[in-house]
Design a protein around this motif. Sequence first.
Motif, PDB file in Angstrom:
ATOM      1  N   ASP A  16      -2.744  -0.569   0.968  1.00 34.01           N
ATOM      2  CA  ASP A  16      -2.774  -1.126   2.317  1.00 34.01           C
ATOM      3  C   ASP A  16      -1.345  -1.373   2.796  1.00 34.01           C
ATOM      4  N   SER A  17      -1.241  -1.768   4.069  1.00 33.72           N
ATOM      5  CA  SER A  17       0.069  -2.155   4.608  1.00 33.72           C
ATOM      6  C   SER A  17       0.261  -3.652   4.441  1.00 33.72           C
ATOM      7  N   SER A  18       1.504  -4.040   4.172  1.00 35.94           N
ATOM      8  CA  SER A  18       1.867  -5.462   4.084  1.00 35.94           C
ATOM      9  C   SER A  18       2.716  -5.788   5.298  1.00 35.94           C
ATOM     10  N   VAL A  19       2.455  -6.917   5.889  1.00 32.91           N
ATOM     11  CA  VAL A  19       3.287  -7.379   7.001  1.00 32.91           C
ATOM     12  C   VAL A  19       3.767  -8.782   6.681  1.00 32.91           C
ATOM     13  N   GLN A  57      13.081   1.842  11.443  1.00 36.06           N
ATOM     14  CA  GLN A  57      12.177   2.393  10.439  1.00 36.06           C
ATOM     15  C   GLN A  57      12.985   3.090   9.368  1.00 36.06           C
ATOM     16  N   ARG A  60       9.104   3.787   4.082  1.00 36.72           N
ATOM     17  CA  ARG A  60       7.882   2.981   4.179  1.00 36.72           C
ATOM     18  C   ARG A  60       8.099   1.642   4.886  1.00 36.72           C
ATOM     19  N   THR A  62       9.215  -0.771   8.029  1.00 38.63           N
ATOM     20  CA  THR A  62       9.402  -0.873   9.474  1.00 38.63           C
ATOM     21  C   THR A  62       9.741  -2.315   9.802  1.00 38.63           C
ATOM     22  N   ARG A  75       7.165  -4.557   7.781  1.00 39.48           N
ATOM     23  CA  ARG A  75       5.930  -3.889   7.420  1.00 39.48           C
ATOM     24  C   ARG A  75       6.227  -2.895   6.307  1.00 39.48           C
ATOM     25  N   ALA A  77       4.448   0.062   4.382  1.00 37.68           N
ATOM     26  CA  ALA A  77       3.283   0.950   4.400  1.00 37.68           C
ATOM     27  C   ALA A  77       2.922   1.359   2.978  1.00 37.68           C
ATOM     28  N   ASP A  78       1.610   1.613   2.755  1.00 40.24           N
ATOM     29  CA  ASP A  78       1.156   2.114   1.451  1.00 40.24           C
ATOM     30  C   ASP A  78       1.735   1.257   0.310  1.00 40.24           C
ATOM     31  N   THR A  79       1.425  -0.020   0.348  1.00 47.29           N
ATOM     32  CA  THR A  79       1.997  -0.966  -0.608  1.00 47.29           C
ATOM     33  C   THR A  79       1.648  -0.580  -2.043  1.00 47.29           C
TER      34      THR A  79
END
Lengths: 113, 115
Positions: A16-19, A57, A60, A62, A75, A77-79
């Motif tokens: 998942d993505s982490s923010v 960016q 992975r 951002t 952010r 991506a693809d944690t």
Amino acid sequence: GEDVEQSLFLSVREGDSSVINCTYTDSSSTYLYWYKQEPGAGLQLLTYIFSNMDMKQDQRLTVLLNKKDKHLSLRIADTQTGDSAIYFCAEIPGYSSASKIIFGSGTRLSIRP
Amino acid sequence: AAGVIQSPRHLIKEKRETATLKCYPIPRHDTVYWYQQGPGQDPQFLISFYEKMQSDKGSIPDRFSAQQFSDYHSELNMSSLELGDSALYFCASSSLAGPNTGELFFGEGSRLTVL
């Protein structure tokens, strides 16, 4: 750091993505940073953004900057499991030198399988 | 690429003893910073040097002193150690003359344990 605020914990599922969010205090901050600290290790500069940018960016990662709300986010991506660490947001207020860098308390990111 | 080198990585001392930490900045970096990070805390600035002169001072106790040498490496000397000095001590370097003057590069840290 009392002037840079972050939530203490974040748990996400692998893939998942982490923010990770951060609010800072000084609207004249020129540089805003994200550092990663793995257990027992040093602070690794992940990325930084100049205050005249809204987004940056890098693979992975951002970074989004909302100067009006003094809000910074990272952010991932693809944690992956290797992303487990503490993430520090940091600012250098105004036109100060780097010695004035203020760190947030850090967000501990944990990854669920 | 060369990074900031700190030594020793781990150090165990007893109360009232003295400890010295060393930092070797990235080549051609002219500024060195020392930070202290207590357990579960964010790093706190101690002191910095630019071109071998002290440039800024933070929350460094009087029992601590530091200097930057002609080869730009820096040493942090801590005397009359107290239990509360147990922490991770980071050195960071940057270049005020480079294109990215806001970048601060940290070493891996020296973990001091005072018993």
